[in-house]
Design an enzyme around this catalytic site. Structure first.
Site, mmCIF file in Angstrom:
data_model
loop_
_atom_site.group_PDB
_atom_site.id
_atom_site.type_symbol
_atom_site.label_atom_id
_atom_site.label_comp_id
_atom_site.label_asym_id
_atom_site.label_seq_id
_atom_site.Cartn_x
_atom_site.Cartn_y
_atom_site.Cartn_z
ATOM 1 N N GLU A 14 0.821 -1.224 0.000
ATOM 2 C CA GLU A 14 0.000 0.000 0.000
ATOM 3 C C GLU A 14 0.850 1.267 0.000
ATOM 4 O O GLU A 14 0.351 2.349 -0.312
ATOM 5 C CB GLU A 14 -0.963 0.007 1.202
ATOM 6 N N LYS A 17 3.009 3.320 7.365
ATOM 7 C CA LYS A 17 3.921 2.237 6.955
ATOM 8 C C LYS A 17 5.035 2.819 6.065
ATOM 9 O O LYS A 17 6.192 2.437 6.192
ATOM 10 C CB LYS A 17 3.164 1.144 6.197
HETATM 11 P P1 NAD Z 1 -2.433 -7.834 12.772
HETATM 12 O O1 NAD Z 1 -3.172 -6.578 13.041
HETATM 13 O O2 NAD Z 1 -3.160 -9.105 12.619
HETATM 14 O O3 NAD Z 1 -1.350 -8.076 13.922
HETATM 15 C C1 NAD Z 1 -0.552 -7.036 14.450
HETATM 16 C C2 NAD Z 1 0.091 -7.549 15.727
HETATM 17 O O4 NAD Z 1 0.925 -6.489 16.243
HETATM 18 C C3 NAD Z 1 -0.918 -7.900 16.812
HETATM 19 O O5 NAD Z 1 -0.562 -9.133 17.419
HETATM 20 C C4 NAD Z 1 -0.791 -6.760 17.804
HETATM 21 O O6 NAD Z 1 -1.088 -7.145 19.134
HETATM 22 C C5 NAD Z 1 0.663 -6.366 17.634
HETATM 23 N N1 NAD Z 1 0.909 -4.960 18.018
HETATM 24 C C6 NAD Z 1 0.186 -3.873 17.625
HETATM 25 N N2 NAD Z 1 0.686 -2.772 18.200
HETATM 26 C C7 NAD Z 1 1.761 -3.167 18.937
HETATM 27 C C8 NAD Z 1 2.693 -2.483 19.749
HETATM 28 N N3 NAD Z 1 2.623 -1.156 19.931
HETATM 29 N N4 NAD Z 1 3.672 -3.184 20.369
HETATM 30 C C9 NAD Z 1 3.750 -4.542 20.193
HETATM 31 N N5 NAD Z 1 2.873 -5.239 19.455
HETATM 32 C C10 NAD Z 1 1.896 -4.560 18.829
HETATM 33 O O7 NAD Z 1 -1.543 -7.518 11.485
HETATM 34 P P2 NAD Z 1 -1.108 -8.463 10.272
HETATM 35 O O8 NAD Z 1 -2.162 -8.421 9.243
HETATM 36 O O9 NAD Z 1 -0.642 -9.747 10.819
HETATM 37 O O10 NAD Z 1 0.140 -7.638 9.724
HETATM 38 C C11 NAD Z 1 1.444 -7.849 10.253
HETATM 39 C C12 NAD Z 1 2.419 -6.940 9.524
HETATM 40 O O11 NAD Z 1 2.402 -7.233 8.121
HETATM 41 C C13 NAD Z 1 2.093 -5.451 9.637
HETATM 42 O O12 NAD Z 1 3.316 -4.753 9.747
HETATM 43 C C14 NAD Z 1 1.385 -5.120 8.340
HETATM 44 O O13 NAD Z 1 1.582 -3.769 7.997
HETATM 45 C C15 NAD Z 1 2.105 -6.055 7.386
HETATM 46 N N6 NAD Z 1 1.319 -6.481 6.206
HETATM 47 C C16 NAD Z 1 0.057 -7.001 6.341
HETATM 48 C C17 NAD Z 1 -0.627 -7.464 5.220
HETATM 49 C C18 NAD Z 1 -2.008 -8.074 5.326
HETATM 50 O O14 NAD Z 1 -2.624 -8.347 4.296
HETATM 51 N N7 NAD Z 1 -2.532 -8.339 6.493
HETATM 52 C C19 NAD Z 1 -0.025 -7.374 3.961
HETATM 53 C C20 NAD Z 1 1.250 -6.807 3.849
HETATM 54 C C21 NAD Z 1 1.924 -6.387 4.978
HETATM 55 O O1 DAU Z 2 -2.290 -4.699 0.490
HETATM 56 C C1 DAU Z 2 -1.812 -5.074 1.749
HETATM 57 C C2 DAU Z 2 -2.760 -4.595 2.817
HETATM 58 O O2 DAU Z 2 -3.933 -5.392 2.708
HETATM 59 C C3 DAU Z 2 -2.182 -4.674 4.217
HETATM 60 O O3 DAU Z 2 -1.075 -3.813 4.316
HETATM 61 C C4 DAU Z 2 -3.228 -4.293 5.257
HETATM 62 O O4 DAU Z 2 -2.696 -4.470 6.558
HETATM 63 C C5 DAU Z 2 -4.432 -5.193 5.072
HETATM 64 O O5 DAU Z 2 -5.453 -4.800 5.969
HETATM 65 C C6 DAU Z 2 -4.948 -5.118 3.634
HETATM 66 O O6 DAU Z 2 -5.541 -3.838 3.360
HETATM 67 P P1 DAU Z 2 -6.924 -3.683 2.555
HETATM 68 O O7 DAU Z 2 -7.531 -2.407 2.926
HETATM 69 O O8 DAU Z 2 -6.727 -3.979 1.111
HETATM 70 O O9 DAU Z 2 -7.733 -4.951 3.203
HETATM 71 P P2 DAU Z 2 -9.253 -5.090 3.674
HETATM 72 O O10 DAU Z 2 -9.482 -6.535 3.949
HETATM 73 O O11 DAU Z 2 -9.599 -4.111 4.733
HETATM 74 O O12 DAU Z 2 -10.065 -4.702 2.371
HETATM 75 C C7 DAU Z 2 -9.897 -5.423 1.161
HETATM 76 C C8 DAU Z 2 -10.792 -4.758 0.126
HETATM 77 O O13 DAU Z 2 -12.157 -4.995 0.479
HETATM 78 C C9 DAU Z 2 -10.626 -3.252 0.063
HETATM 79 O O14 DAU Z 2 -10.794 -2.817 -1.278
HETATM 80 C C10 DAU Z 2 -11.775 -2.726 0.912
HETATM 81 C C11 DAU Z 2 -12.858 -3.764 0.705
HETATM 82 N N1 DAU Z 2 -13.764 -3.980 1.863
HETATM 83 C C12 DAU Z 2 -13.226 -4.185 3.090
HETATM 84 C C13 DAU Z 2 -14.036 -4.399 4.192
HETATM 85 C C14 DAU Z 2 -13.418 -4.584 5.560
HETATM 86 C C15 DAU Z 2 -15.135 -4.030 1.671
HETATM 87 O O15 DAU Z 2 -15.617 -3.875 0.535
HETATM 88 N N2 DAU Z 2 -15.938 -4.238 2.754
HETATM 89 C C16 DAU Z 2 -15.439 -4.412 4.006
HETATM 90 O O16 DAU Z 2 -16.242 -4.580 4.971
#
Ligand code: NAD
Ligand code: DAU
Length: 349
Positions: free
Chosen positions: A133, A160
Protein backbone atom coordinates in the site's frame (compact mmCIF):
# COMPACT_ATOMS: atom_id res chain seq x y z
CA UNK A 1 22.51 -20.29 17.07
CA UNK A 2 20.40 -17.24 16.28
CA UNK A 3 18.41 -15.26 18.84
CA UNK A 4 15.58 -13.69 16.90
CA UNK A 5 13.16 -11.03 18.13
CA UNK A 6 9.87 -11.23 16.22
CA UNK A 7 7.51 -8.34 16.95
CA UNK A 8 3.75 -8.68 16.46
CA UNK A 9 4.00 -12.47 16.55
CA UNK A 10 0.56 -12.95 18.12
CA UNK A 11 -1.18 -11.31 15.16
CA UNK A 12 -2.35 -12.85 11.90
CA UNK A 13 0.83 -12.97 9.80
CA UNK A 14 3.17 -12.85 12.80
CA UNK A 15 1.73 -16.04 14.28
CA UNK A 16 2.37 -17.95 11.04
CA UNK A 17 5.92 -16.57 10.88
CA UNK A 18 6.60 -17.50 14.52
CA UNK A 19 5.23 -21.04 13.99
CA UNK A 20 7.30 -21.56 10.84
CA UNK A 21 10.55 -20.40 12.51
CA UNK A 22 9.96 -22.27 15.79
CA UNK A 23 9.17 -25.54 14.01
CA UNK A 24 11.65 -25.32 11.18
CA UNK A 25 14.68 -24.06 13.14
CA UNK A 26 14.85 -25.81 16.51
CA UNK A 27 18.34 -24.38 17.07
CA UNK A 28 17.09 -20.78 16.83
CA UNK A 29 15.66 -19.07 19.90
CA UNK A 30 12.49 -17.19 18.95
CA UNK A 31 11.27 -14.32 21.14
CA UNK A 32 7.80 -13.03 20.32
CA UNK A 33 7.19 -9.48 21.60
CA UNK A 34 3.54 -8.46 21.29
CA UNK A 35 1.34 -5.90 23.04
CA UNK A 36 -1.74 -8.10 22.56
CA UNK A 37 -3.94 -5.36 21.15
CA UNK A 38 -7.41 -6.37 19.94
CA UNK A 39 -5.59 -8.00 16.98
CA UNK A 40 -3.09 -10.00 19.04
CA UNK A 41 -4.23 -13.40 20.24
CA UNK A 42 -2.19 -16.06 22.01
CA UNK A 43 -4.75 -18.67 20.93
CA UNK A 44 -3.06 -18.38 17.52
CA UNK A 45 0.05 -20.00 19.00
CA UNK A 46 -1.31 -22.61 21.42
CA UNK A 47 0.32 -25.47 19.49
CA UNK A 48 3.86 -24.13 19.99
CA UNK A 49 3.61 -22.22 23.27
CA UNK A 50 5.46 -24.83 25.33
CA UNK A 51 8.30 -25.52 22.88
CA UNK A 52 11.79 -24.93 24.28
CA UNK A 53 12.97 -22.54 21.57
CA UNK A 54 9.98 -20.19 21.99
CA UNK A 55 9.45 -17.33 24.46
CA UNK A 56 6.51 -14.95 24.57
CA UNK A 57 6.96 -11.45 25.98
CA UNK A 58 3.98 -9.15 26.43
CA UNK A 59 5.07 -5.59 25.70
CA UNK A 60 4.74 -2.46 23.62
CA UNK A 61 7.30 -1.41 20.98
CA UNK A 62 6.66 2.23 21.86
CA UNK A 63 8.21 1.55 25.30
CA UNK A 64 11.89 2.38 24.74
CA UNK A 65 12.93 1.34 28.25
CA UNK A 66 11.38 -2.09 27.79
CA UNK A 67 13.12 -2.61 24.45
CA UNK A 68 16.52 -1.69 25.96
CA UNK A 69 15.94 -4.10 28.84
CA UNK A 70 14.94 -6.91 26.47
CA UNK A 71 17.89 -6.43 24.10
CA UNK A 72 20.20 -6.41 27.12
CA UNK A 73 18.66 -9.49 28.71
CA UNK A 74 18.17 -11.68 25.63
CA UNK A 75 20.98 -10.45 23.33
CA UNK A 76 18.92 -10.62 20.13
CA UNK A 77 21.02 -10.73 16.99
CA UNK A 78 18.19 -10.45 14.44
CA UNK A 79 14.85 -8.67 14.38
CA UNK A 80 11.83 -9.48 12.23
CA UNK A 81 9.49 -6.54 12.75
CA UNK A 82 5.79 -7.15 12.07
CA UNK A 83 4.09 -5.33 14.96
CA UNK A 84 1.77 -2.69 13.58
CA UNK A 85 -1.69 -1.27 13.54
CA UNK A 86 -2.82 -2.89 10.30
CA UNK A 87 -6.43 -2.02 9.41
CA UNK A 88 -7.04 0.83 6.94
CA UNK A 89 -10.56 1.61 8.23
CA UNK A 90 -9.30 2.04 11.79
CA UNK A 91 -6.54 4.35 10.50
CA UNK A 92 -9.24 6.62 9.09
CA UNK A 93 -10.93 7.01 12.50
CA UNK A 94 -7.77 6.99 14.68
CA UNK A 95 -4.66 7.97 12.69
CA UNK A 96 -2.52 8.76 15.75
CA UNK A 97 -2.59 5.15 16.94
CA UNK A 98 -0.95 4.29 13.60
CA UNK A 99 1.67 7.05 13.95
CA UNK A 100 2.50 5.81 17.45
CA UNK A 101 2.94 2.13 16.76
CA UNK A 102 3.98 2.11 13.12
CA UNK A 103 6.34 5.09 13.14
CA UNK A 104 7.34 5.81 16.77
CA UNK A 105 7.45 2.10 17.63
CA UNK A 106 9.61 1.32 14.59
CA UNK A 107 12.02 4.18 15.37
CA UNK A 108 12.28 2.94 18.97
CA UNK A 109 13.20 -0.51 17.71
CA UNK A 110 15.75 0.93 15.27
CA UNK A 111 17.33 3.09 18.02
CA UNK A 112 17.51 0.15 20.38
CA UNK A 113 19.06 -2.14 17.79
CA UNK A 114 21.70 0.43 16.82
CA UNK A 115 22.59 1.09 20.47
CA UNK A 116 22.53 -2.57 21.56
CA UNK A 117 24.62 -3.71 18.62
CA UNK A 118 27.04 -0.78 19.25
CA UNK A 119 27.75 -0.30 15.59
CA UNK A 120 29.22 -3.79 15.39
CA UNK A 121 26.78 -5.14 12.89
CA UNK A 122 28.49 -8.44 12.01
CA UNK A 123 25.81 -11.17 11.79
CA UNK A 124 23.07 -8.72 12.71
CA UNK A 125 19.89 -8.04 10.72
CA UNK A 126 16.87 -5.77 11.04
CA UNK A 127 14.14 -7.17 8.77
CA UNK A 128 11.17 -4.82 8.38
CA UNK A 129 7.83 -6.19 7.12
CA UNK A 130 5.89 -3.72 5.02
CA UNK A 131 3.02 -3.52 2.60
CA UNK A 132 2.31 -2.84 -1.08
CA UNK A 133 0.00 0.00 0.00
CA UNK A 134 3.02 2.34 0.35
CA UNK A 135 3.14 2.53 -3.47
CA UNK A 136 -0.35 4.06 -3.65
CA UNK A 137 -3.18 3.15 -5.96
CA UNK A 138 -2.81 1.78 -9.49
CA UNK A 139 -5.50 3.44 -11.55
CA UNK A 140 -4.90 1.38 -14.72
CA UNK A 141 -2.51 -1.30 -15.98
CA UNK A 142 0.90 -2.11 -14.55
CA UNK A 143 2.41 -3.48 -11.36
CA UNK A 144 4.25 -2.22 -8.30
CA UNK A 145 7.99 -2.80 -8.63
CA UNK A 146 10.59 -2.38 -5.90
CA UNK A 147 11.55 1.04 -7.32
CA UNK A 148 7.98 2.33 -7.77
CA UNK A 149 7.90 5.74 -6.02
CA UNK A 150 6.08 5.82 -2.71
CA UNK A 151 2.64 7.47 -2.86
CA UNK A 152 0.66 6.38 0.23
CA UNK A 153 -2.99 7.39 0.25
CA UNK A 154 -4.37 6.39 3.67
CA UNK A 155 -3.18 7.15 7.21
CA UNK A 156 -2.27 3.44 7.50
CA UNK A 157 -0.16 3.38 4.35
CA UNK A 158 1.39 6.77 5.19
CA UNK A 159 2.47 5.39 8.57
CA UNK A 160 3.92 2.24 6.96
CA UNK A 161 5.70 4.38 4.32
CA UNK A 162 7.09 6.53 7.14
CA UNK A 163 8.42 3.46 8.92
CA UNK A 164 10.03 2.15 5.69
CA UNK A 165 11.75 5.52 5.19
CA UNK A 166 13.14 5.42 8.73
CA UNK A 167 14.46 1.89 8.20
CA UNK A 168 16.30 2.98 5.02
CA UNK A 169 17.53 6.17 6.74
CA UNK A 170 19.07 4.06 9.54
CA UNK A 171 20.75 1.84 6.95
CA UNK A 172 22.25 4.91 5.28
CA UNK A 173 23.13 6.88 8.40
CA UNK A 174 24.21 4.23 10.91
CA UNK A 175 24.97 1.40 8.46
CA UNK A 176 22.38 -0.78 10.18
CA UNK A 177 21.98 -3.99 8.08
CA UNK A 178 18.36 -3.92 6.98
CA UNK A 179 16.09 -5.68 4.55
CA UNK A 180 12.50 -4.72 3.71
CA UNK A 181 9.70 -6.66 2.06
CA UNK A 182 6.42 -5.23 0.77
CA UNK A 183 3.60 -7.72 0.46
CA UNK A 184 0.14 -7.72 -1.08
CA UNK A 185 -3.15 -8.68 0.67
CA UNK A 186 -2.86 -11.81 2.80
CA UNK A 187 -5.67 -14.24 3.54
CA UNK A 188 -5.79 -17.44 5.57
CA UNK A 189 -6.45 -18.89 9.03
CA UNK A 190 -6.28 -16.63 12.10
CA UNK A 191 -7.03 -13.35 10.33
CA UNK A 192 -9.05 -10.99 12.50
CA UNK A 193 -12.60 -10.66 11.12
CA UNK A 194 -12.35 -6.93 10.45
CA UNK A 195 -10.64 -7.66 7.11
CA UNK A 196 -12.77 -8.42 4.03
CA UNK A 197 -12.51 -12.21 3.75
CA UNK A 198 -12.81 -13.32 7.40
CA UNK A 199 -15.51 -10.70 7.98
CA UNK A 200 -17.54 -12.13 5.09
CA UNK A 201 -16.90 -15.74 6.17
CA UNK A 202 -18.13 -14.93 9.68
CA UNK A 203 -21.19 -13.07 8.35
CA UNK A 204 -22.09 -15.85 5.91
CA UNK A 205 -21.96 -18.35 8.78
CA UNK A 206 -24.42 -16.14 10.64
CA UNK A 207 -26.57 -15.18 7.64
CA UNK A 208 -25.68 -11.52 8.11
CA UNK A 209 -25.25 -8.91 5.32
CA UNK A 210 -21.91 -8.82 3.49
CA UNK A 211 -20.86 -5.16 3.33
CA UNK A 212 -19.13 -4.44 0.02
CA UNK A 213 -17.74 -0.92 -0.19
CA UNK A 214 -18.84 1.25 -3.14
CA UNK A 215 -19.53 -0.88 -6.21
CA UNK A 216 -17.06 -3.62 -5.31
CA UNK A 217 -14.86 -2.64 -8.26
CA UNK A 218 -11.64 -2.25 -6.26
CA UNK A 219 -8.93 -4.80 -6.98
CA UNK A 220 -6.56 -6.55 -4.57
CA UNK A 221 -3.79 -9.11 -5.15
CA UNK A 222 -4.28 -12.02 -2.73
CA UNK A 223 -1.61 -14.26 -1.19
CA UNK A 224 -2.06 -17.17 1.23
CA UNK A 225 -0.54 -16.21 4.57
CA UNK A 226 1.68 -19.30 4.82
CA UNK A 227 3.20 -18.39 1.46
CA UNK A 228 3.97 -14.94 2.90
CA UNK A 229 5.62 -16.62 5.90
CA UNK A 230 7.67 -18.80 3.50
CA UNK A 231 8.73 -15.68 1.60
CA UNK A 232 9.82 -14.05 4.87
CA UNK A 233 11.85 -17.18 5.69
CA UNK A 234 13.48 -17.04 2.24
CA UNK A 235 14.31 -13.34 2.46
CA UNK A 236 15.55 -13.66 6.05
CA UNK A 237 18.02 -16.36 5.03
CA UNK A 238 18.89 -15.47 1.45
CA UNK A 239 17.99 -11.80 0.96
CA UNK A 240 20.76 -9.28 0.31
CA UNK A 241 21.29 -6.68 3.01
CA UNK A 242 20.02 -3.26 1.94
CA UNK A 243 17.55 -4.69 -0.58
CA UNK A 244 13.77 -4.49 -0.88
CA UNK A 245 11.69 -7.44 -2.08
CA UNK A 246 8.09 -7.30 -3.28
CA UNK A 247 5.92 -10.30 -2.36
CA UNK A 248 2.67 -11.12 -4.14
CA UNK A 249 0.60 -13.87 -5.62
CA UNK A 250 0.02 -12.60 -9.19
CA UNK A 251 -3.59 -13.15 -8.16
CA UNK A 252 -5.81 -10.11 -8.70
CA UNK A 253 -9.51 -10.10 -7.86
CA UNK A 254 -12.23 -7.46 -7.92
CA UNK A 255 -13.80 -7.32 -4.46
CA UNK A 256 -17.25 -8.21 -5.76
CA UNK A 257 -15.90 -11.25 -7.62
CA UNK A 258 -13.94 -12.59 -4.66
CA UNK A 259 -16.98 -12.15 -2.39
CA UNK A 260 -19.18 -14.03 -4.88
CA UNK A 261 -16.61 -16.85 -5.13
CA UNK A 262 -16.54 -17.04 -1.35
CA UNK A 263 -20.35 -17.13 -1.19
CA UNK A 264 -20.51 -20.06 -3.61
CA UNK A 265 -17.82 -21.99 -1.76
CA UNK A 266 -19.50 -21.38 1.60
CA UNK A 267 -22.86 -22.55 0.21
CA UNK A 268 -21.23 -25.85 -0.74
CA UNK A 269 -19.40 -26.21 2.57
CA UNK A 270 -22.46 -25.38 4.65
CA UNK A 271 -24.81 -27.48 2.54
CA UNK A 272 -26.90 -24.46 1.53
CA UNK A 273 -28.74 -24.10 -1.78
CA UNK A 274 -26.61 -22.51 -4.49
CA UNK A 275 -27.10 -18.72 -4.50
CA UNK A 276 -28.13 -18.43 -0.84
CA UNK A 277 -25.10 -16.48 0.38
CA UNK A 278 -24.92 -14.17 -2.65
CA UNK A 279 -28.26 -12.75 -1.50
CA UNK A 280 -26.44 -11.39 1.57
CA UNK A 281 -24.21 -9.09 -0.53
CA UNK A 282 -25.01 -5.47 0.36
CA UNK A 283 -23.33 -2.47 -1.23
CA UNK A 284 -22.49 0.09 1.46
CA UNK A 285 -20.87 3.52 1.69
CA UNK A 286 -17.39 3.49 0.15
CA UNK A 287 -14.20 3.70 2.21
CA UNK A 288 -12.86 7.29 2.26
CA UNK A 289 -10.00 7.62 -0.25
CA UNK A 290 -10.41 3.97 -1.27
CA UNK A 291 -7.37 2.82 -3.32
CA UNK A 292 -8.59 1.34 -6.61
CA UNK A 293 -6.04 -1.35 -7.38
CA UNK A 294 -2.94 -2.97 -5.91
CA UNK A 295 -0.86 -5.43 -7.93
CA UNK A 296 2.61 -6.65 -7.06
CA UNK A 297 5.32 -7.74 -9.45
CA UNK A 298 7.15 -10.36 -7.37
CA UNK A 299 9.55 -11.44 -10.12
CA UNK A 300 12.68 -10.17 -8.31
CA UNK A 301 11.93 -12.48 -5.39
CA UNK A 302 11.42 -15.37 -7.81
CA UNK A 303 14.45 -14.78 -10.02
CA UNK A 304 16.94 -13.83 -7.28
CA UNK A 305 15.83 -15.95 -4.33
CA UNK A 306 13.72 -18.67 -5.96
CA UNK A 307 10.46 -18.07 -4.04
CA UNK A 308 7.07 -18.75 -5.64
CA UNK A 309 3.65 -19.22 -4.00
CA UNK A 310 2.99 -22.88 -3.13
CA UNK A 311 -0.81 -22.80 -3.37
CA UNK A 312 -3.34 -22.02 -6.07
CA UNK A 313 -5.83 -19.43 -4.85
CA UNK A 314 -8.89 -21.73 -4.91
CA UNK A 315 -7.00 -24.25 -2.75
CA UNK A 316 -5.92 -21.55 -0.28
CA UNK A 317 -9.45 -20.17 -0.06
CA UNK A 318 -10.85 -23.63 0.66
CA UNK A 319 -8.27 -24.21 3.42
CA UNK A 320 -9.20 -20.82 4.87
CA UNK A 321 -12.95 -21.47 4.82
CA UNK A 322 -12.45 -24.92 6.37
CA UNK A 323 -10.38 -23.38 9.16
CA UNK A 324 -13.08 -20.80 10.01
CA UNK A 325 -15.81 -23.44 9.88
CA UNK A 326 -13.84 -25.70 12.24
CA UNK A 327 -12.72 -23.01 14.68
CA UNK A 328 -15.95 -21.62 16.08
CA UNK A 329 -14.42 -21.08 19.50
CA UNK A 330 -11.61 -18.89 18.12
CA UNK A 331 -14.15 -16.89 16.12
CA UNK A 332 -16.52 -16.56 19.10
CA UNK A 333 -13.70 -15.29 21.33
CA UNK A 334 -12.51 -12.62 18.90
CA UNK A 335 -15.99 -11.42 17.94
CA UNK A 336 -17.31 -10.88 21.45
CA UNK A 337 -17.09 -7.61 23.40
CA UNK A 338 -15.19 -4.81 21.68
CA UNK A 339 -15.67 -6.33 18.22
CA UNK A 340 -19.44 -5.80 18.41
CA UNK A 341 -18.93 -2.12 19.25
CA UNK A 342 -16.40 -1.71 16.44
CA UNK A 343 -18.75 -3.44 13.98
CA UNK A 344 -21.74 -1.30 14.92
CA UNK A 345 -19.73 1.91 14.59
CA UNK A 346 -18.06 0.95 11.30
CA UNK A 347 -21.11 -0.42 9.50
CA UNK A 348 -24.08 1.54 10.77
CA UNK A 349 -22.83 5.12 10.51
P1 NAD B 1 -2.43 -7.83 12.77
O1 NAD B 1 -3.17 -6.58 13.04
O2 NAD B 1 -3.16 -9.10 12.62
O3 NAD B 1 -1.35 -8.08 13.92
C1 NAD B 1 -0.55 -7.04 14.45
C2 NAD B 1 0.09 -7.55 15.73
O4 NAD B 1 0.92 -6.49 16.24
C3 NAD B 1 -0.92 -7.90 16.81
O5 NAD B 1 -0.56 -9.13 17.42
C4 NAD B 1 -0.79 -6.76 17.80
O6 NAD B 1 -1.09 -7.15 19.13
C5 NAD B 1 0.66 -6.37 17.63
N1 NAD B 1 0.91 -4.96 18.02
C6 NAD B 1 0.19 -3.87 17.62
N2 NAD B 1 0.69 -2.77 18.20
C7 NAD B 1 1.76 -3.17 18.94
C8 NAD B 1 2.69 -2.48 19.75
N3 NAD B 1 2.62 -1.16 19.93
N4 NAD B 1 3.67 -3.18 20.37
C9 NAD B 1 3.75 -4.54 20.19
N5 NAD B 1 2.87 -5.24 19.45
C10 NAD B 1 1.90 -4.56 18.83
O7 NAD B 1 -1.54 -7.52 11.49
P2 NAD B 1 -1.11 -8.46 10.27
O8 NAD B 1 -2.16 -8.42 9.24
O9 NAD B 1 -0.64 -9.75 10.82
O10 NAD B 1 0.14 -7.64 9.72
C11 NAD B 1 1.44 -7.85 10.25
C12 NAD B 1 2.42 -6.94 9.52
O11 NAD B 1 2.40 -7.23 8.12
C13 NAD B 1 2.09 -5.45 9.64
O12 NAD B 1 3.32 -4.75 9.75
C14 NAD B 1 1.38 -5.12 8.34
O13 NAD B 1 1.58 -3.77 8.00
C15 NAD B 1 2.10 -6.06 7.39
N6 NAD B 1 1.32 -6.48 6.21
C16 NAD B 1 0.06 -7.00 6.34
C17 NAD B 1 -0.63 -7.46 5.22
C18 NAD B 1 -2.01 -8.07 5.33
O14 NAD B 1 -2.62 -8.35 4.30
N7 NAD B 1 -2.53 -8.34 6.49
C19 NAD B 1 -0.03 -7.37 3.96
C20 NAD B 1 1.25 -6.81 3.85
C21 NAD B 1 1.92 -6.39 4.98
O1 DAU C 1 -2.29 -4.70 0.49
C1 DAU C 1 -1.81 -5.07 1.75
C2 DAU C 1 -2.76 -4.60 2.82
O2 DAU C 1 -3.93 -5.39 2.71
C3 DAU C 1 -2.18 -4.67 4.22
O3 DAU C 1 -1.07 -3.81 4.32
C4 DAU C 1 -3.23 -4.29 5.26
O4 DAU C 1 -2.70 -4.47 6.56
C5 DAU C 1 -4.43 -5.19 5.07
O5 DAU C 1 -5.45 -4.80 5.97
C6 DAU C 1 -4.95 -5.12 3.63
O6 DAU C 1 -5.54 -3.84 3.36
P1 DAU C 1 -6.92 -3.68 2.55
O7 DAU C 1 -7.53 -2.41 2.93
O8 DAU C 1 -6.73 -3.98 1.11
O9 DAU C 1 -7.73 -4.95 3.20
P2 DAU C 1 -9.25 -5.09 3.67
O10 DAU C 1 -9.48 -6.54 3.95
O11 DAU C 1 -9.60 -4.11 4.73
O12 DAU C 1 -10.06 -4.70 2.37
C7 DAU C 1 -9.90 -5.42 1.16
C8 DAU C 1 -10.79 -4.76 0.13
O13 DAU C 1 -12.16 -4.99 0.48
C9 DAU C 1 -10.63 -3.25 0.06
O14 DAU C 1 -10.79 -2.82 -1.28
C10 DAU C 1 -11.77 -2.73 0.91
C11 DAU C 1 -12.86 -3.76 0.71
N1 DAU C 1 -13.76 -3.98 1.86
C12 DAU C 1 -13.23 -4.18 3.09
C13 DAU C 1 -14.04 -4.40 4.19
C14 DAU C 1 -13.42 -4.58 5.56
C15 DAU C 1 -15.14 -4.03 1.67
O15 DAU C 1 -15.62 -3.88 0.54
N2 DAU C 1 -15.94 -4.24 2.75
C16 DAU C 1 -15.44 -4.41 4.01
O16 DAU C 1 -16.24 -4.58 4.97
Amino acid sequence: MKRILITGGAGFIGSHVVRLFVNQYPDYQIFNLDKLTYAGNLENLEDIQSLKNYTFIKGDITDQGLLEKLFNEYQFDRVIHLAAESHVDRSITDPLAFVNTNIVGTVNLLNTAVAAWSNDFKNKLFYHISTDEVYGSLEGEGFFLEDTPYDPQSPYSASKAGSDHFVRAYANTYKLPVVISNCSNNYGPNQFPEKLLPLCINNIKQNKPLPVYGKGENIRDWLFVIDHARAIDTIFHKGKVGQTYNIGGFNEWKNIDIVKLLCDLMDKKLGRTEGTSRKLITFVKDRAGHDLRYAIDASKLKSELGWTPSLQFEEGLEKTVDWYINNNEWLDHVTSGQYQKYYAKQYTS
